[in-house]
Write a protein that holds these residues in place. Sequence first.
Motif, short mmCIF file in Angstrom:
data_model
loop_
_atom_site.label_atom_id
_atom_site.label_comp_id
_atom_site.label_asym_id
_atom_site.label_seq_id
_atom_site.Cartn_x
_atom_site.Cartn_y
_atom_site.Cartn_z
N ARG A 1 0.84 -1.21 0.00
CA ARG A 1 0.00 0.00 0.00
C ARG A 1 0.87 1.25 0.00
O ARG A 1 0.65 2.18 -0.77
CB ARG A 1 -0.91 -0.01 1.22
CG ARG A 1 -1.76 1.22 1.38
CD ARG A 1 -2.49 1.24 2.71
NE ARG A 1 -1.60 1.23 3.86
CZ ARG A 1 -1.04 2.33 4.38
NH1 ARG A 1 -1.27 3.51 3.85
NH2 ARG A 1 -0.25 2.24 5.43
N VAL B 1 2.74 1.90 -3.28
CA VAL B 1 1.88 2.49 -4.32
C VAL B 1 1.59 3.96 -4.01
O VAL B 1 1.48 4.78 -4.92
CB VAL B 1 0.56 1.68 -4.43
CG1 VAL B 1 -0.44 2.38 -5.32
CG2 VAL B 1 0.85 0.29 -4.95
N LEU B 2 1.52 4.30 -2.74
CA LEU B 2 1.20 5.68 -2.36
C LEU B 2 2.29 6.67 -2.75
O LEU B 2 1.99 7.82 -3.07
CB LEU B 2 0.95 5.77 -0.86
CG LEU B 2 -0.39 5.25 -0.36
CD1 LEU B 2 -0.46 5.30 1.15
CD2 LEU B 2 -1.53 6.03 -0.97
N PRO C 1 4.50 6.96 -5.48
CA PRO C 1 4.37 7.57 -6.81
C PRO C 1 3.00 8.23 -7.02
O PRO C 1 2.90 9.22 -7.75
CB PRO C 1 4.58 6.41 -7.78
CG PRO C 1 4.40 5.18 -6.98
CD PRO C 1 4.72 5.52 -5.57
N SER C 2 1.96 7.71 -6.37
CA SER C 2 0.64 8.32 -6.50
C SER C 2 0.62 9.73 -5.92
O SER C 2 0.06 10.65 -6.53
CB SER C 2 -0.41 7.46 -5.79
OG SER C 2 -0.49 6.20 -6.38
N ASN C 3 1.23 9.91 -4.77
CA ASN C 3 1.28 11.24 -4.16
C ASN C 3 2.14 12.20 -4.98
O ASN C 3 1.80 13.38 -5.12
CB ASN C 3 1.81 11.16 -2.72
CG ASN C 3 0.76 10.67 -1.76
OD1 ASN C 3 -0.41 10.97 -1.91
ND2 ASN C 3 1.18 9.90 -0.78
N ALA D 1 2.59 12.04 -8.23
CA ALA D 1 1.80 12.37 -9.43
C ALA D 1 0.70 13.37 -9.10
O ALA D 1 0.48 14.33 -9.84
CB ALA D 1 1.20 11.10 -10.01
N GLU D 2 0.04 13.15 -7.98
CA GLU D 2 -1.03 14.08 -7.59
C GLU D 2 -0.48 15.47 -7.31
O GLU D 2 -1.06 16.48 -7.68
CB GLU D 2 -1.77 13.56 -6.36
CG GLU D 2 -2.99 14.39 -6.02
CD GLU D 2 -3.85 13.77 -4.94
OE1 GLU D 2 -4.79 14.46 -4.49
OE2 GLU D 2 -3.60 12.62 -4.54
N SER E 1 4.87 12.03 0.47
CA SER E 1 5.62 10.93 -0.14
C SER E 1 6.88 10.62 0.66
O SER E 1 7.24 9.45 0.85
CB SER E 1 6.01 11.27 -1.58
OG SER E 1 4.85 11.40 -2.37
N SER F 1 5.93 8.54 3.53
CA SER F 1 5.65 7.16 3.11
C SER F 1 6.95 6.38 2.89
O SER F 1 7.03 5.20 3.23
CB SER F 1 4.81 7.16 1.82
OG SER F 1 3.55 7.75 2.04
#
Length: 65
Positions: free
Chosen positions: A3, A6-7, A9-11, A13-14, A31, A34
């Motif tokens: 989890r 994944v967070l 790169p997602s953060n 990108a956001e 990030s 994380s």
Amino acid sequence: MRRVAVLVPSNIAEGQVRRTDSEVSYFLYISKGSIAEIETQLRLYFNFIMWKRMQYVIPWNFVLK
């Protein structure tokens, strides 16, 4: 751990699609947190593995001497 992996790169990108530098910085800061969480989990895991190995190694070292 998946989890959190994944967070990160997602953060990032956001944060990149946000309008202000402070918003981008906020998501990069999340990030970074994380990443610290992943690092802590890996350290705990490897310390546990080493502890388990030492449980079996140390008694045999005393017997062989």
